[in-house]
Design a protein around this motif. Structure first.
Motif, PDB file in Angstrom:
ATOM      1  N   PHE A   3       0.820  -1.201   0.000  1.00 43.29           N
ATOM      2  CA  PHE A   3       0.000   0.000   0.000  1.00 43.29           C
ATOM      3  C   PHE A   3       0.856   1.254   0.000  1.00 43.29           C
ATOM      4  CE2 PHE A   3      -1.812   3.357   2.713  1.00 43.29           C
ATOM      5  CZ  PHE A   3      -2.867   3.735   1.901  1.00 43.29           C
ATOM      6  N   GLN A   4       0.426   2.259  -0.743  1.00 44.52           N
ATOM      7  CA  GLN A   4       1.091   3.555  -0.750  1.00 44.52           C
ATOM      8  C   GLN A   4       0.044   4.661  -0.651  1.00 44.52           C
ATOM      9  OE1 GLN A   4       3.389   3.384  -4.458  1.00 44.52           O
ATOM     10  NE2 GLN A   4       5.251   3.270  -3.243  1.00 44.52           N
ATOM     11  N   LYS A   5       0.192   5.502   0.352  1.00 46.44           N
ATOM     12  CA  LYS A   5      -0.643   6.692   0.435  1.00 46.44           C
ATOM     13  C   LYS A   5      -0.273   7.641  -0.703  1.00 46.44           C
ATOM     14  CE  LYS A   5      -1.736  10.635   3.385  1.00 46.44           C
ATOM     15  NZ  LYS A   5      -1.384  11.605   2.330  1.00 46.44           N
ATOM     16  N   PHE A   6      -1.262   8.382  -1.207  1.00 48.14           N
ATOM     17  CA  PHE A   6      -0.953   9.386  -2.221  1.00 48.14           C
ATOM     18  C   PHE A   6       0.096  10.348  -1.662  1.00 48.14           C
ATOM     19  CE2 PHE A   6      -5.309   8.200  -3.582  1.00 48.14           C
ATOM     20  CZ  PHE A   6      -4.990   7.776  -4.872  1.00 48.14           C
ATOM     21  N   ALA A   7       1.162  10.526  -2.418  1.00 49.33           N
ATOM     22  CA  ALA A   7       2.313  11.269  -1.912  1.00 49.33           C
ATOM     23  C   ALA A   7       2.070  12.770  -1.857  1.00 49.33           C
ATOM     24  CB  ALA A   7       3.540  10.967  -2.771  1.00 49.33           C
ATOM     25  N   ASP A   8       1.333  13.288  -2.849  1.00 50.87           N
ATOM     26  CA  ASP A   8       1.159  14.734  -2.920  1.00 50.87           C
ATOM     27  C   ASP A   8      -0.032  15.058  -3.814  1.00 50.87           C
ATOM     28  OD1 ASP A   8       2.116  14.292  -5.557  1.00 50.87           O
ATOM     29  OD2 ASP A   8       4.164  14.798  -4.972  1.00 50.87           O
ATOM     30  N   ILE A  13      -4.099  14.386  -8.385  1.00 51.80           N
ATOM     31  CA  ILE A  13      -4.663  14.958  -9.616  1.00 51.80           C
ATOM     32  C   ILE A  13      -4.528  13.973 -10.771  1.00 51.80           C
ATOM     33  CG2 ILE A  13      -4.243  16.721 -11.368  1.00 51.80           C
ATOM     34  CD1 ILE A  13      -3.706  18.672  -9.010  1.00 51.80           C
ATOM     35  N   THR A  14      -3.375  13.348 -10.885  1.00 54.12           N
ATOM     36  CA  THR A  14      -3.184  12.355 -11.949  1.00 54.12           C
ATOM     37  C   THR A  14      -4.162  11.202 -11.798  1.00 54.12           C
ATOM     38  OG1 THR A  14      -0.840  12.903 -12.152  1.00 54.12           O
ATOM     39  CG2 THR A  14      -1.529  10.745 -12.963  1.00 54.12           C
ATOM     40  N   PHE A  15      -4.341  10.713 -10.576  1.00 61.06           N
ATOM     41  CA  PHE A  15      -5.255   9.600 -10.306  1.00 61.06           C
ATOM     42  C   PHE A  15      -6.689   9.986 -10.669  1.00 61.06           C
ATOM     43  CE2 PHE A  15      -7.891   7.052  -7.359  1.00 61.06           C
ATOM     44  CZ  PHE A  15      -7.425   5.769  -7.656  1.00 61.06           C
ATOM     45  N   ALA A  16      -7.115  11.162 -10.235  1.00 59.41           N
ATOM     46  CA  ALA A  16      -8.483  11.611 -10.518  1.00 59.41           C
ATOM     47  C   ALA A  16      -8.700  11.832 -12.005  1.00 59.41           C
ATOM     48  CB  ALA A  16      -8.778  12.887  -9.744  1.00 59.41           C
ATOM     49  N   ARG A  17      -7.728  12.395 -12.671  1.00 66.51           N
ATOM     50  CA  ARG A  17      -7.873  12.672 -14.106  1.00 66.51           C
ATOM     51  C   ARG A  17      -7.963  11.374 -14.901  1.00 66.51           C
ATOM     52  NH1 ARG A  17      -6.670  17.414 -16.828  1.00 66.51           N
ATOM     53  NH2 ARG A  17      -5.267  18.202 -15.209  1.00 66.51           N
ATOM     54  N   GLN A  18      -7.156  10.390 -14.515  1.00 62.93           N
ATOM     55  CA  GLN A  18      -7.127   9.122 -15.253  1.00 62.93           C
ATOM     56  C   GLN A  18      -8.396   8.301 -15.051  1.00 62.93           C
ATOM     57  OE1 GLN A  18      -3.580   7.222 -13.771  1.00 62.93           O
ATOM     58  NE2 GLN A  18      -2.263   8.131 -15.364  1.00 62.93           N
ATOM     59  N   HIS A  19      -9.050   8.457 -13.904  1.00 60.72           N
ATOM     60  CA  HIS A  19     -10.104   7.517 -13.527  1.00 60.72           C
ATOM     61  C   HIS A  19     -11.474   8.161 -13.356  1.00 60.72           C
ATOM     62  CE1 HIS A  19      -7.043   4.507 -13.190  1.00 60.72           C
ATOM     63  NE2 HIS A  19      -6.424   5.151 -12.217  1.00 60.72           N
ATOM     64  N   SER A  20     -11.695   9.292 -14.001  1.00 54.19           N
ATOM     65  CA  SER A  20     -13.028   9.889 -14.019  1.00 54.19           C
ATOM     66  C   SER A  20     -13.255  10.557 -15.369  1.00 54.19           C
ATOM     67  CB  SER A  20     -13.181  10.914 -12.894  1.00 54.19           C
ATOM     68  OG  SER A  20     -12.332  12.023 -13.105  1.00 54.19           O
ATOM     69  N   PRO A  21     -14.509  10.695 -15.786  1.00 50.61           N
ATOM     70  CA  PRO A  21     -14.801  11.230 -17.113  1.00 50.61           C
ATOM     71  C   PRO A  21     -15.135  12.715 -17.129  1.00 50.61           C
ATOM     72  CG  PRO A  21     -16.769  10.234 -16.211  1.00 50.61           C
ATOM     73  CD  PRO A  21     -15.710  10.116 -15.147  1.00 50.61           C
ATOM     74  N   VAL A  31      -6.614  20.623  -5.431  1.00 54.06           N
ATOM     75  CA  VAL A  31      -6.964  19.608  -4.432  1.00 54.06           C
ATOM     76  C   VAL A  31      -7.353  20.288  -3.126  1.00 54.06           C
ATOM     77  CG1 VAL A  31      -6.133  17.644  -3.079  1.00 54.06           C
ATOM     78  CG2 VAL A  31      -5.377  17.947  -5.460  1.00 54.06           C
ATOM     79  N   GLU A  32      -8.455  19.807  -2.548  1.00 53.64           N
ATOM     80  CA  GLU A  32      -8.901  20.282  -1.238  1.00 53.64           C
ATOM     81  C   GLU A  32      -9.217  19.070  -0.374  1.00 53.64           C
ATOM     82  OE1 GLU A  32     -12.765  22.676   0.667  1.00 53.64           O
ATOM     83  OE2 GLU A  32     -12.648  22.260  -1.476  1.00 53.64           O
ATOM     84  N   ILE A  45     -11.178  16.980  -5.848  1.00 54.16           N
ATOM     85  CA  ILE A  45     -10.316  17.378  -6.958  1.00 54.16           C
ATOM     86  C   ILE A  45     -11.204  18.157  -7.922  1.00 54.16           C
ATOM     87  CG2 ILE A  45      -8.584  16.605  -8.607  1.00 54.16           C
ATOM     88  CD1 ILE A  45      -8.164  15.533  -5.730  1.00 54.16           C
ATOM     89  N   LYS A  46     -10.834  19.398  -8.232  1.00 48.60           N
ATOM     90  CA  LYS A  46     -11.763  20.228  -8.992  1.00 48.60           C
ATOM     91  C   LYS A  46     -11.054  21.122  -9.999  1.00 48.60           C
ATOM     92  CE  LYS A  46     -11.916  23.783  -5.351  1.00 48.60           C
ATOM     93  NZ  LYS A  46     -12.810  24.560  -4.454  1.00 48.60           N
ATOM     94  N   SER A  47     -11.822  21.437 -11.040  1.00 54.72           N
ATOM     95  CA  SER A  47     -11.464  22.457 -12.015  1.00 54.72           C
ATOM     96  C   SER A  47     -12.507  23.565 -11.921  1.00 54.72           C
ATOM     97  CB  SER A  47     -11.444  21.862 -13.421  1.00 54.72           C
ATOM     98  OG  SER A  47     -12.768  21.541 -13.840  1.00 54.72           O
ATOM     99  N   ASP A  48     -12.466  24.497 -12.837  1.00 51.85           N
ATOM    100  CA  ASP A  48     -13.488  25.547 -12.852  1.00 51.85           C
ATOM    101  C   ASP A  48     -14.855  25.006 -13.236  1.00 51.85           C
ATOM    102  OD1 ASP A  48     -11.654  27.443 -12.133  1.00 51.85           O
ATOM    103  OD2 ASP A  48     -11.250  28.118 -14.189  1.00 51.85           O
TER     104      ASP A  48
END
Length: 393
Positions: A3-8, A13-21, A31-32, A45-48
């Motif tokens: 197991f690895q906690k998200f480092a930063d 952001i990379t994880f969210a971008r890859q795995h959501s439409p 990130v908040e 994880i949000k954009s405008d």
């Protein structure tokens, strides 16, 4: 893979971008962290233009550390529970975009435009279709995961898939053990010390609680949410969303409606000691409880009549018997939830919302007495309306 906690934030952001439409390629993401800090990490994880939620489970309780290990399988249980609920009542759960077993993380729809039901009740907010939505959610998720609908092989496989010993053990202790003894984890208001001490000596009550605990341990009736309180439900005027089913396991059907009804009752007790709260709104909470229970049981009865696979369970006389037993179970579990949220380790925001400490003691005293009545009278009250009559005492 270990197991690895998200480092930063960049990794999140990379994880969210890859795995959501939801994000366009050129979107700038931020990130908040929005978790309460107790057990898991939860991020927005949000954009405008769009946003998602990323939730990651640690192998221990976050606020305590590695000294209190906790199985990360709870995030798998949460993901699979959301998937099952989405098949049965998609309007009542957020969409699950992705589950990653190696990262013990999931990506899901952001329902940030919703307000927690607990906060909505404290604000005296009216949600017109709430009882309808929650009755629908409970009836379908509980019925279609029960022996009324599943064949023997399907049901046994479901029990196996949702074994959840760590979180079940937590529930067993805080619901059925700690509040009934002078336990160090309890949190007892000074005004309730004498009442709590008296309750610890109440042999008949403790016998009933032991029976409820045995039901929780042994009655593998349906797949439960397992923590269906008003903080796990988020609402708008048109929508009701149920989140956080990480406590899910196959247990007694009365547990979910019992926990939910108990949290309405806790709000009712607290609101009665808050300045400026209208009596009309408190009375509407009573009606909401009646509408919720009657709507739930009407739908459950209809499903028993139409979709039960065993003809013996379709009989009108058996359905009437079963629903009467279910009410008794529900009221008993409601009583344990009321008591543990009043003198146990995990209390509710309603108590903090009362601005006078003496009034807190009054509200908690009413709740403690009510919880005991629910447990002791659960077999004789007979109807939800009779239960609501306890609030007149």
């Amino acid at each position: 893979m270990s197991f690895q906690k998200f480092a930063d934030n960049a990794e999140l952001i990379t994880f969210a971008r890859q795995h959501s439409p939801v994000f366009v390629p050129a979107a700038v993401l931020t990130v908040e962290e929005i978790s309460d800090g107790n057990i898991n990490y939860v991020y927005r994880i949000k954009s405008d233009q769009a946003s998602v939620i990323v939730k990651q489970a640690l192998p221990f309780i976050r606020i305590i550390g590695e000294g209190w290990p906790l199985s990360q399988d709870r995030i798998r249980i949460e993901a699979q529970s959301l998937q099952r609920a989405a098949e049965l009542c998609p309007a009542q759960v957020p969409q699950l975009y992705y589950y990653d077993a190696s990262r013990c993380a999931l990506v899901m729809e952001d329902i940030g435009d919703h307000q927690s039901l607990r906060e909505a009740l404290l604000a005296e907010r009216v949600v017109p279709q709430l009882a309808v939505h929650l009755a629908h959610f409970m009836a379908r998720t509980l019925f279609y995961s029960s022996d009324f609908y599943l064949d023997s092989h399907q049901k046994k496989a479901l029990v196996k898939d949702f074994i959840n010993p760590d979180l079940c053990k937590s529930t067993e202790e805080v619901f059925f053990v700690d509040p009934y003894y002078d336990h160090e984890r309890n949190n007892i208001h000074p005004a309730l010390q004498a009442a709590a001490a008296e309750m610890w000596q109440h042999t008949a009550l403790k016998c009933e609680v032991a029976q409820l605990k045995m039901q929780f341990l042994c009655q593998a009736q349906a797949l439960l949410h397992g923590d269906l309180h008003t903080g796990s439900i988020f609402v708008t005027e048109q929508s009701s969303q149920v989140i956080d089913p990480e406590f899910g396991f196959v247990g007694p059907i009365g547990f979910d409606p019992g926990v939910l009804i108990a949290n309405y009752l806790l709000s009712y007790c607290a609101l009665g000691q808050m300045a400026g709260v209208s009596d009309h709104y408190r009375q509407s909470l009573r009606q909401s409880i009646a509408d919720l229970w009657n709507g739930f049981t009407a739908q459950f009865d209809q499903l028993m009549a139409s979709d039960t696979q065993d003809a013996s369970f379709k009989q009108a006389s058996y359905r009437q018997y079963y629903l009467q037993q279910l009410l008794a179970d529900t009221l008993g579990f409601a009583g344990t939830e009321v008591i543990r949220r009043t003198i146990g380790i995990a209390q509710v925001a309603e108590w903090q919302a009362i601005d006078n400490d003496a009034a807190v003691g009054v509200a908690k005293g009413q709740a403690l007495a009510l919880g005991q009545q629910l447990i002791l009278q659960r077999r004789t009250l007979g109807t939800i309306e009779a239960m609501l009559g306890l609030l007149d005492n």
